[in-house]
Design a protein around this motif. Structure first.
Motif, PDB file in Angstrom:
ATOM      1  N   VAL A 248       0.819  -1.222   0.000  1.00 22.27           N
ATOM      2  CA  VAL A 248       0.000   0.000   0.000  1.00 22.27           C
ATOM      3  C   VAL A 248       0.854   1.275   0.000  1.00 22.27           C
ATOM      4  O   VAL A 248       0.377   2.356   0.333  1.00 22.27           O
ATOM      5  CB  VAL A 248      -0.997   0.030   1.191  1.00 22.27           C
ATOM      6  N   ARG A 249       2.132   1.141  -0.403  1.00 19.48           N
ATOM      7  CA  ARG A 249       2.979   2.330  -0.454  1.00 19.48           C
ATOM      8  C   ARG A 249       2.590   3.211  -1.646  1.00 19.48           C
ATOM      9  O   ARG A 249       1.780   2.823  -2.484  1.00 19.48           O
ATOM     10  CB  ARG A 249       4.451   1.901  -0.566  1.00 19.48           C
TER      11      ARG A 249
ATOM     12  N   VAL B 157       7.169   2.681  -4.782  1.00 16.79           N
ATOM     13  CA  VAL B 157       7.184   1.404  -5.500  1.00 16.79           C
ATOM     14  C   VAL B 157       8.098   1.496  -6.735  1.00 16.79           C
ATOM     15  O   VAL B 157       8.675   0.484  -7.151  1.00 16.79           O
ATOM     16  CB  VAL B 157       5.739   0.994  -5.882  1.00 16.79           C
ATOM     17  N   ALA B 158       8.235   2.724  -7.262  1.00 24.20           N
ATOM     18  CA  ALA B 158       9.083   2.896  -8.443  1.00 24.20           C
ATOM     19  C   ALA B 158      10.517   2.439  -8.185  1.00 24.20           C
ATOM     20  O   ALA B 158      11.195   1.952  -9.081  1.00 24.20           O
ATOM     21  CB  ALA B 158       9.070   4.362  -8.875  1.00 24.20           C
TER      22      ALA B 158
ATOM     23  N   THR C  87       6.045   0.604   4.643  1.00 22.83           N
ATOM     24  CA  THR C  87       7.467   0.666   5.018  1.00 22.83           C
ATOM     25  C   THR C  87       7.688   0.479   6.516  1.00 22.83           C
ATOM     26  O   THR C  87       8.797   0.165   6.934  1.00 22.83           O
ATOM     27  CB  THR C  87       8.102   2.011   4.608  1.00 22.83           C
ATOM     28  N   THR C  88       6.650   0.703   7.325  1.00 25.54           N
ATOM     29  CA  THR C  88       6.813   0.528   8.771  1.00 25.54           C
ATOM     30  C   THR C  88       5.674  -0.302   9.389  1.00 25.54           C
ATOM     31  O   THR C  88       5.875  -1.017  10.345  1.00 25.54           O
ATOM     32  CB  THR C  88       6.790   1.897   9.497  1.00 25.54           C
TER      33      THR C  88
ATOM     34  N   VAL D 290      10.294  -2.235   5.896  1.00 25.61           N
ATOM     35  CA  VAL D 290      10.485  -2.867   4.592  1.00 25.61           C
ATOM     36  C   VAL D 290      11.199  -1.867   3.684  1.00 25.61           C
ATOM     37  O   VAL D 290      10.790  -0.716   3.577  1.00 25.61           O
ATOM     38  CB  VAL D 290       9.127  -3.279   3.969  1.00 25.61           C
ATOM     39  N   ASP D 291      12.284  -2.301   3.057  1.00 23.30           N
ATOM     40  CA  ASP D 291      13.064  -1.429   2.188  1.00 23.30           C
ATOM     41  C   ASP D 291      13.367  -2.188   0.906  1.00 23.30           C
ATOM     42  O   ASP D 291      13.928  -3.283   0.956  1.00 23.30           O
ATOM     43  CB  ASP D 291      14.365  -1.032   2.914  1.00 23.30           C
TER      44      ASP D 291
END
Lengths: 252, 191
Positions: free
Chosen positions: A168-169, A174-175, A215-216, A241-242
Protein backbone atom coordinates in the motif's frame (compact mmCIF):
# COMPACT_ATOMS: atom_id res chain seq x y z
CA UNK A 1 -12.39 7.56 30.43
CA UNK A 2 -11.53 9.60 33.50
CA UNK A 3 -14.13 12.24 32.70
CA UNK A 4 -16.76 9.55 32.23
CA UNK A 5 -15.92 7.96 35.59
CA UNK A 6 -15.98 11.40 37.19
CA UNK A 7 -19.43 11.92 35.69
CA UNK A 8 -20.64 8.67 37.24
CA UNK A 9 -19.25 9.74 40.62
CA UNK A 10 -21.01 13.10 40.27
CA UNK A 11 -24.30 11.28 39.66
CA UNK A 12 -23.66 9.11 42.71
CA UNK A 13 -23.48 12.28 44.80
CA UNK A 14 -19.75 12.80 45.31
CA UNK A 15 -18.91 16.44 45.90
CA UNK A 16 -15.13 16.66 45.76
CA UNK A 17 -13.95 15.33 42.42
CA UNK A 18 -10.95 16.24 40.33
CA UNK A 19 -9.59 14.80 37.10
CA UNK A 20 -5.94 14.56 36.10
CA UNK A 21 -6.80 15.21 32.45
CA UNK A 22 -3.21 15.05 31.28
CA UNK A 23 -3.26 11.36 32.19
CA UNK A 24 -0.64 8.78 33.04
CA UNK A 25 1.70 9.75 30.15
CA UNK A 26 2.02 13.31 31.50
CA UNK A 27 2.76 11.88 34.94
CA UNK A 28 5.58 9.85 33.42
CA UNK A 29 6.78 12.84 31.42
CA UNK A 30 7.04 14.85 34.63
CA UNK A 31 9.58 12.24 35.77
CA UNK A 32 7.38 10.59 38.39
CA UNK A 33 7.41 6.81 38.87
CA UNK A 34 4.69 4.36 37.94
CA UNK A 35 4.28 0.85 39.30
CA UNK A 36 3.53 -2.57 37.88
CA UNK A 37 1.21 -4.83 39.82
CA UNK A 38 2.52 -8.16 41.03
CA UNK A 39 0.63 -10.22 38.46
CA UNK A 40 2.25 -8.22 35.67
CA UNK A 41 5.69 -8.75 37.23
CA UNK A 42 5.00 -12.51 37.32
CA UNK A 43 3.35 -13.04 33.97
CA UNK A 44 3.51 -9.93 31.75
CA UNK A 45 5.50 -9.92 28.53
CA UNK A 46 8.13 -7.68 30.10
CA UNK A 47 11.85 -7.24 30.56
CA UNK A 48 12.35 -7.50 34.32
CA UNK A 49 15.63 -5.93 35.42
CA UNK A 50 17.40 -6.66 38.72
CA UNK A 51 19.63 -3.66 39.45
CA UNK A 52 21.29 -5.26 42.48
CA UNK A 53 24.70 -6.92 42.33
CA UNK A 54 25.13 -10.19 40.43
CA UNK A 55 25.84 -11.97 43.77
CA UNK A 56 22.54 -10.84 45.28
CA UNK A 57 20.73 -11.75 42.06
CA UNK A 58 22.18 -15.26 42.04
CA UNK A 59 21.17 -15.77 45.69
CA UNK A 60 17.52 -14.68 45.38
CA UNK A 61 15.69 -12.84 42.62
CA UNK A 62 12.21 -12.33 41.24
CA UNK A 63 11.63 -15.10 38.65
CA UNK A 64 12.47 -14.15 35.05
CA UNK A 65 14.84 -11.32 36.13
CA UNK A 66 17.71 -10.23 33.94
CA UNK A 67 20.72 -9.14 35.99
CA UNK A 68 21.90 -5.65 35.08
CA UNK A 69 23.71 -4.21 38.12
CA UNK A 70 23.18 -0.49 38.53
CA UNK A 71 26.92 0.26 38.48
CA UNK A 72 27.04 -0.69 34.77
CA UNK A 73 23.43 0.06 33.89
CA UNK A 74 24.24 3.15 31.80
CA UNK A 75 26.52 0.99 29.61
CA UNK A 76 24.14 -1.94 29.28
CA UNK A 77 20.59 -0.59 29.14
CA UNK A 78 20.60 -0.47 25.32
CA UNK A 79 20.37 -4.26 25.25
CA UNK A 80 16.73 -3.76 26.23
CA UNK A 81 14.52 -3.43 23.12
CA UNK A 82 13.17 0.11 23.07
CA UNK A 83 9.57 -1.05 22.56
CA UNK A 84 9.65 -3.51 25.46
CA UNK A 85 7.77 -2.82 28.68
CA UNK A 86 10.50 -2.69 31.33
CA UNK A 87 10.07 -3.32 35.06
CA UNK A 88 12.96 -2.31 37.33
CA UNK A 89 13.78 -3.29 40.88
CA UNK A 90 16.60 -3.02 43.37
CA UNK A 91 17.05 -2.94 47.13
CA UNK A 92 17.90 0.76 46.89
CA UNK A 93 15.18 3.21 45.85
CA UNK A 94 17.70 5.72 44.50
CA UNK A 95 18.96 3.08 42.03
CA UNK A 96 15.53 2.32 40.61
CA UNK A 97 14.75 6.03 40.34
CA UNK A 98 18.04 6.77 38.56
CA UNK A 99 17.73 3.78 36.20
CA UNK A 100 14.16 4.81 35.39
CA UNK A 101 15.40 8.28 34.49
CA UNK A 102 18.12 6.85 32.21
CA UNK A 103 15.49 4.83 30.35
CA UNK A 104 13.04 7.74 30.11
CA UNK A 105 15.79 10.04 28.84
CA UNK A 106 16.66 7.51 26.15
CA UNK A 107 13.19 7.08 24.73
CA UNK A 108 11.85 4.08 26.65
CA UNK A 109 8.15 4.74 27.08
CA UNK A 110 7.01 1.78 29.15
CA UNK A 111 9.01 1.74 32.35
CA UNK A 112 7.54 0.84 35.70
CA UNK A 113 8.79 -0.23 39.11
CA UNK A 114 7.98 -3.02 41.53
CA UNK A 115 5.80 -1.63 44.31
CA UNK A 116 7.87 -1.50 47.47
CA UNK A 117 10.92 -2.50 45.43
CA UNK A 118 12.67 -5.84 46.17
CA UNK A 119 11.84 -5.71 49.87
CA UNK A 120 8.19 -5.00 49.10
CA UNK A 121 8.12 -8.05 46.83
CA UNK A 122 9.56 -10.22 49.60
CA UNK A 123 7.21 -8.74 52.18
CA UNK A 124 4.10 -9.77 50.23
CA UNK A 125 5.55 -13.25 49.81
CA UNK A 126 6.34 -12.94 46.10
CA UNK A 127 8.10 -16.03 44.77
CA UNK A 128 11.89 -16.02 44.42
CA UNK A 129 14.35 -18.09 42.44
CA UNK A 130 18.10 -18.56 42.69
CA UNK A 131 20.91 -19.83 40.48
CA UNK A 132 23.35 -18.52 37.89
CA UNK A 133 22.51 -15.00 36.75
CA UNK A 134 20.76 -14.43 33.44
CA UNK A 135 22.16 -11.50 31.48
CA UNK A 136 20.54 -12.07 28.07
CA UNK A 137 17.44 -10.07 27.27
CA UNK A 138 15.11 -12.45 25.45
CA UNK A 139 12.05 -10.40 24.76
CA UNK A 140 9.71 -10.84 21.79
CA UNK A 141 6.88 -8.53 20.94
CA UNK A 142 3.49 -10.24 21.05
CA UNK A 143 1.61 -9.66 17.81
CA UNK A 144 -1.43 -7.40 18.02
CA UNK A 145 -4.76 -8.52 16.59
CA UNK A 146 -4.54 -8.59 12.82
CA UNK A 147 -0.75 -8.59 12.67
CA UNK A 148 1.14 -11.15 10.64
CA UNK A 149 4.57 -12.29 11.83
CA UNK A 150 7.64 -11.69 9.70
CA UNK A 151 8.13 -15.47 9.38
CA UNK A 152 4.57 -15.98 8.13
CA UNK A 153 4.88 -13.03 5.76
CA UNK A 154 8.06 -14.55 4.33
CA UNK A 155 6.28 -17.87 3.91
CA UNK A 156 3.69 -16.07 1.75
CA UNK A 157 6.45 -14.43 -0.27
CA UNK A 158 7.90 -17.86 -1.02
CA UNK A 159 4.54 -19.47 -1.74
CA UNK A 160 1.79 -17.31 -3.34
CA UNK A 161 -0.82 -19.89 -2.31
CA UNK A 162 -0.38 -18.85 1.35
CA UNK A 163 -1.67 -15.31 0.88
CA UNK A 164 -1.89 -12.36 -1.48
CA UNK A 165 0.75 -9.76 -0.63
CA UNK A 166 -0.68 -6.24 -0.84
CA UNK A 167 1.70 -3.29 -1.02
CA UNK A 168 0.00 0.00 0.00
CA UNK A 169 2.98 2.33 -0.45
CA UNK A 170 2.91 5.30 -2.84
CA UNK A 171 3.68 4.96 -6.55
CA UNK A 172 6.95 6.87 -6.02
CA UNK A 173 8.09 4.40 -3.37
CA UNK A 174 7.18 1.40 -5.50
CA UNK A 175 9.08 2.90 -8.44
CA UNK A 176 12.35 2.14 -6.67
CA UNK A 177 11.41 -1.44 -5.96
CA UNK A 178 8.85 -3.92 -4.64
CA UNK A 179 8.34 -7.58 -3.77
CA UNK A 180 8.04 -9.35 -7.14
CA UNK A 181 4.92 -11.26 -6.08
CA UNK A 182 3.06 -8.35 -4.47
CA UNK A 183 0.04 -6.47 -5.76
CA UNK A 184 0.30 -2.71 -5.44
CA UNK A 185 -2.56 -0.38 -4.54
CA UNK A 186 -1.57 2.90 -2.84
CA UNK A 187 -3.41 3.45 0.45
CA UNK A 188 -5.34 6.49 -0.80
CA UNK A 189 -6.58 4.62 -3.89
CA UNK A 190 -7.46 1.56 -1.85
CA UNK A 191 -9.95 3.58 0.15
CA UNK A 192 -11.23 5.74 -2.67
CA UNK A 193 -12.19 2.80 -4.87
CA UNK A 194 -13.03 0.20 -2.30
CA UNK A 195 -15.74 -1.29 -4.54
CA UNK A 196 -13.21 -1.77 -7.28
CA UNK A 197 -10.81 -3.43 -4.91
CA UNK A 198 -11.69 -6.99 -5.76
CA UNK A 199 -11.28 -6.22 -9.45
CA UNK A 200 -7.87 -4.71 -8.85
CA UNK A 201 -6.64 -7.71 -6.94
CA UNK A 202 -6.54 -10.46 -9.49
CA UNK A 203 -8.58 -13.55 -8.71
CA UNK A 204 -9.13 -12.60 -5.11
CA UNK A 205 -11.61 -14.67 -3.15
CA UNK A 206 -13.23 -13.16 -0.08
CA UNK A 207 -11.84 -15.81 2.26
CA UNK A 208 -8.37 -15.64 0.78
CA UNK A 209 -5.71 -14.22 3.06
CA UNK A 210 -4.24 -10.80 2.31
CA UNK A 211 -0.97 -9.76 3.94
CA UNK A 212 -0.55 -5.99 3.79
CA UNK A 213 2.74 -4.15 4.06
CA UNK A 214 4.13 -0.61 3.71
CA UNK A 215 7.47 0.67 5.02
CA UNK A 216 6.81 0.53 8.77
CA UNK A 217 3.33 -0.84 9.36
CA UNK A 218 1.40 2.39 9.92
CA UNK A 219 -0.29 2.48 6.51
CA UNK A 220 -0.62 -1.30 6.45
CA UNK A 221 -2.59 -1.12 9.68
CA UNK A 222 -4.88 1.58 8.29
CA UNK A 223 -5.47 -0.52 5.16
CA UNK A 224 -6.08 -3.58 7.35
CA UNK A 225 -8.81 -1.78 9.28
CA UNK A 226 -10.53 -0.71 6.06
CA UNK A 227 -10.41 -4.21 4.56
CA UNK A 228 -11.48 -5.85 7.79
CA UNK A 229 -14.62 -3.73 7.91
CA UNK A 230 -15.50 -5.15 4.51
CA UNK A 231 -14.93 -8.68 5.73
CA UNK A 232 -11.70 -9.34 3.91
CA UNK A 233 -9.37 -11.85 5.54
CA UNK A 234 -6.62 -9.26 5.94
CA UNK A 235 -3.50 -9.06 8.12
CA UNK A 236 -0.77 -6.42 8.36
CA UNK A 237 2.98 -6.50 8.79
CA UNK A 238 4.71 -4.31 11.38
CA UNK A 239 8.32 -4.18 10.16
CA UNK A 240 10.72 -1.97 8.26
CA UNK A 241 10.48 -2.87 4.59
CA UNK A 242 13.06 -1.43 2.19
CA UNK A 243 13.13 -2.34 -1.51
CA UNK A 244 15.73 -1.83 -4.19
CA UNK A 245 14.47 -3.38 -7.41
CA UNK A 246 13.25 -6.87 -6.67
CA UNK A 247 15.41 -7.04 -3.59
CA UNK A 248 13.55 -6.17 -0.39
CA UNK A 249 14.75 -6.36 3.18
CA UNK A 250 12.41 -6.90 6.14
CA UNK A 251 13.57 -5.84 9.55
CA UNK A 252 11.61 -6.14 12.76
CA UNK B 1 -13.39 28.85 43.60
CA UNK B 2 -12.96 31.61 41.09
CA UNK B 3 -9.34 31.97 41.99
CA UNK B 4 -8.78 28.25 41.59
CA UNK B 5 -10.37 28.24 38.17
CA UNK B 6 -8.25 31.14 36.98
CA UNK B 7 -5.17 29.37 38.15
CA UNK B 8 -6.12 26.28 36.17
CA UNK B 9 -7.03 27.87 32.90
CA UNK B 10 -3.46 28.02 31.56
CA UNK B 11 -3.03 24.40 32.52
CA UNK B 12 -6.32 23.45 30.96
CA UNK B 13 -5.26 24.94 27.68
CA UNK B 14 -2.01 23.03 27.94
CA UNK B 15 -3.80 19.88 28.99
CA UNK B 16 -6.09 20.16 26.03
CA UNK B 17 -3.08 19.53 23.83
CA UNK B 18 -2.09 16.50 25.80
CA UNK B 19 -5.44 14.93 26.34
CA UNK B 20 -6.43 11.85 24.48
CA UNK B 21 -7.18 8.26 25.02
CA UNK B 22 -9.97 9.32 27.28
CA UNK B 23 -13.54 8.92 26.19
CA UNK B 24 -14.79 12.38 25.88
CA UNK B 25 -18.44 11.79 25.32
CA UNK B 26 -19.63 13.18 28.63
CA UNK B 27 -21.44 16.39 27.93
CA UNK B 28 -21.84 18.87 30.68
CA UNK B 29 -25.42 19.87 31.42
CA UNK B 30 -24.31 23.27 32.60
CA UNK B 31 -21.72 25.54 31.10
CA UNK B 32 -21.19 27.57 34.24
CA UNK B 33 -18.13 25.73 35.55
CA UNK B 34 -16.61 25.01 32.19
CA UNK B 35 -13.58 26.85 30.87
CA UNK B 36 -14.44 28.49 27.59
CA UNK B 37 -11.59 27.11 25.50
CA UNK B 38 -13.81 24.75 23.55
CA UNK B 39 -15.64 27.61 21.83
CA UNK B 40 -12.82 28.07 19.35
CA UNK B 41 -14.10 25.10 17.38
CA UNK B 42 -17.27 27.04 16.64
CA UNK B 43 -15.36 29.71 14.75
CA UNK B 44 -14.32 27.15 12.14
CA UNK B 45 -15.83 27.43 8.72
CA UNK B 46 -16.97 24.48 6.71
CA UNK B 47 -17.33 20.79 7.47
CA UNK B 48 -15.42 18.92 10.16
CA UNK B 49 -14.71 15.34 11.11
CA UNK B 50 -14.78 14.86 14.85
CA UNK B 51 -13.55 11.68 16.53
CA UNK B 52 -10.62 9.50 17.40
CA UNK B 53 -7.61 9.40 15.12
CA UNK B 54 -6.97 5.81 14.01
CA UNK B 55 -3.67 6.48 12.32
CA UNK B 56 -1.58 8.88 10.33
CA UNK B 57 0.85 8.15 7.54
CA UNK B 58 3.34 10.87 6.73
CA UNK B 59 4.47 9.07 3.60
CA UNK B 60 0.98 8.62 2.12
CA UNK B 61 -0.16 11.97 3.62
CA UNK B 62 -3.30 10.39 4.98
CA UNK B 63 -5.07 10.50 8.32
CA UNK B 64 -7.74 7.97 9.20
CA UNK B 65 -10.25 9.09 11.80
CA UNK B 66 -13.18 7.29 13.37
CA UNK B 67 -16.33 9.39 13.30
CA UNK B 68 -19.90 8.85 14.46
CA UNK B 69 -21.12 6.76 17.35
CA UNK B 70 -22.04 3.11 17.83
CA UNK B 71 -23.89 1.81 14.75
CA UNK B 72 -23.03 4.87 12.69
CA UNK B 73 -19.33 4.71 13.52
CA UNK B 74 -17.11 4.66 10.45
CA UNK B 75 -13.54 5.40 9.55
CA UNK B 76 -12.83 8.09 7.00
CA UNK B 77 -9.57 8.84 5.25
CA UNK B 78 -8.50 12.48 5.00
CA UNK B 79 -5.55 13.71 2.96
CA UNK B 80 -3.19 16.41 4.18
CA UNK B 81 -0.15 18.35 3.04
CA UNK B 82 2.50 20.62 4.52
CA UNK B 83 0.00 23.48 4.67
CA UNK B 84 -2.39 21.54 6.91
CA UNK B 85 -2.35 23.22 10.33
CA UNK B 86 -2.16 21.35 13.63
CA UNK B 87 -0.85 18.04 12.27
CA UNK B 88 0.65 17.31 15.69
CA UNK B 89 -2.87 16.73 17.00
CA UNK B 90 -3.49 13.96 14.49
CA UNK B 91 -1.74 11.22 16.46
CA UNK B 92 -3.18 7.73 16.74
CA UNK B 93 -5.58 7.37 19.66
CA UNK B 94 -6.08 11.11 20.13
CA UNK B 95 -9.40 12.89 19.86
CA UNK B 96 -9.28 15.43 17.06
CA UNK B 97 -11.46 17.81 15.09
CA UNK B 98 -10.39 17.97 11.45
CA UNK B 99 -11.70 20.84 9.32
CA UNK B 100 -11.63 19.79 5.68
CA UNK B 101 -12.54 20.78 2.17
CA UNK B 102 -13.24 18.59 -0.86
CA UNK B 103 -10.56 18.55 -3.53
CA UNK B 104 -11.13 16.28 -6.54
CA UNK B 105 -13.78 14.42 -4.56
CA UNK B 106 -11.38 13.67 -1.72
CA UNK B 107 -11.59 15.25 1.76
CA UNK B 108 -8.51 17.36 2.42
CA UNK B 109 -7.59 18.49 5.95
CA UNK B 110 -7.07 22.22 6.42
CA UNK B 111 -6.94 22.69 10.19
CA UNK B 112 -6.66 20.02 12.88
CA UNK B 113 -7.50 20.79 16.48
CA UNK B 114 -7.47 18.61 19.57
CA UNK B 115 -10.88 17.47 20.76
CA UNK B 116 -11.25 18.82 24.26
CA UNK B 117 -12.64 16.90 27.16
CA UNK B 118 -15.73 18.36 28.75
CA UNK B 119 -15.70 18.02 32.49
CA UNK B 120 -18.87 17.15 34.38
CA UNK B 121 -20.30 20.05 36.41
CA UNK B 122 -18.34 20.88 39.55
CA UNK B 123 -15.35 18.72 38.58
CA UNK B 124 -11.99 20.48 38.31
CA UNK B 125 -8.70 19.63 36.63
CA UNK B 126 -5.62 18.67 38.64
CA UNK B 127 -2.04 18.57 37.36
CA UNK B 128 0.41 15.67 37.83
CA UNK B 129 2.56 17.92 40.05
CA UNK B 130 -0.39 18.64 42.34
CA UNK B 131 -1.24 14.95 42.53
CA UNK B 132 2.40 14.17 43.39
CA UNK B 133 2.29 16.77 46.18
CA UNK B 134 -0.90 15.23 47.59
CA UNK B 135 0.64 11.73 47.51
CA UNK B 136 3.89 12.87 49.13
CA UNK B 137 2.05 14.68 51.92
CA UNK B 138 -0.08 11.58 52.68
CA UNK B 139 -3.33 13.45 52.10
CA UNK B 140 -6.46 11.35 52.41
CA UNK B 141 -7.95 10.84 48.96
CA UNK B 142 -8.79 8.10 46.52
CA UNK B 143 -6.84 7.95 43.26
CA UNK B 144 -8.74 6.05 40.56
CA UNK B 145 -7.20 4.70 37.34
CA UNK B 146 -10.05 4.58 34.80
CA UNK B 147 -8.10 2.75 32.08
CA UNK B 148 -8.61 -0.92 31.21
CA UNK B 149 -7.18 -3.28 33.82
CA UNK B 150 -4.23 -4.40 31.71
CA UNK B 151 -3.01 -0.84 31.33
CA UNK B 152 -3.24 -0.41 35.10
CA UNK B 153 -1.32 -3.65 35.67
CA UNK B 154 1.56 -2.51 33.51
CA UNK B 155 1.97 0.97 34.88
CA UNK B 156 -0.04 2.94 37.41
CA UNK B 157 0.42 5.87 39.74
CA UNK B 158 1.47 5.04 43.30
CA UNK B 159 -1.51 4.15 45.45
CA UNK B 160 -4.01 4.21 42.58
CA UNK B 161 -6.88 1.72 42.45
CA UNK B 162 -8.05 0.21 39.17
CA UNK B 163 -11.68 0.82 38.28
CA UNK B 164 -12.06 0.64 34.49
CA UNK B 165 -14.61 3.08 33.17
CA UNK B 166 -17.06 0.41 32.01
CA UNK B 167 -17.38 -1.14 35.47
CA UNK B 168 -19.84 1.36 36.87
CA UNK B 169 -21.28 -0.99 39.47
CA UNK B 170 -17.80 -1.78 40.64
CA UNK B 171 -16.96 1.88 40.69
CA UNK B 172 -19.83 2.71 42.99
CA UNK B 173 -19.01 -0.20 45.30
CA UNK B 174 -15.39 0.83 45.57
CA UNK B 175 -15.91 4.50 46.23
CA UNK B 176 -15.72 5.67 49.84
CA UNK B 177 -18.91 6.19 51.87
CA UNK B 178 -18.10 9.83 52.63
CA UNK B 179 -19.44 11.82 49.70
CA UNK B 180 -17.15 14.75 50.40
CA UNK B 181 -13.92 12.75 50.24
CA UNK B 182 -11.55 13.88 47.49
CA UNK B 183 -11.63 11.60 44.44
CA UNK B 184 -9.06 12.00 41.68
CA UNK B 185 -9.56 10.24 38.36
CA UNK B 186 -7.02 9.77 35.58
CA UNK B 187 -6.71 7.76 32.40
CA UNK B 188 -4.39 7.47 29.38
CA UNK B 189 -3.02 10.37 27.45
CA UNK B 190 -1.09 10.66 24.24
CA UNK B 191 0.66 7.45 23.33
Amino acid sequence: MSTKSAGQAVKAGYKNIRVMLAGEPAWVKAGYPTYANYGWVCRGNIVLIDLRSAEKDAAARIPRSVSMPFADFADNYDEIPIKAPVVLYSDKDEETTAAMKILHDNGYKKVSLVEGNFLGWKRVGGSLEKGPVVTDVRWKRILAEGEVSVAEFERALADPKVATILDVRTKAEVASGKFPSSQHIPLDELCKDMDQFVCKIRDLQKDEKIYIHCTTGARAEMAYKELKKRDFNAFYLVAEVDCKGNDCSIEE
Amino acid sequence: MKKTMTRFIPFFIMASFLVTGCNQNIKSTTTAAKPSVSTEAKKDQGPVYKGKVVGKSNKAKQISIEVGKDKDAKTVMVSFDDKTKGLEYAAAGEGAIIAYEMRDGVPFATVIKPKLATLPPGVTVITPTEVKTLIDSNKDFLLVDSRPGNRYSASHLPGAVSIPVCEMQELLQNLPKEKDKLLIFYCGGPT
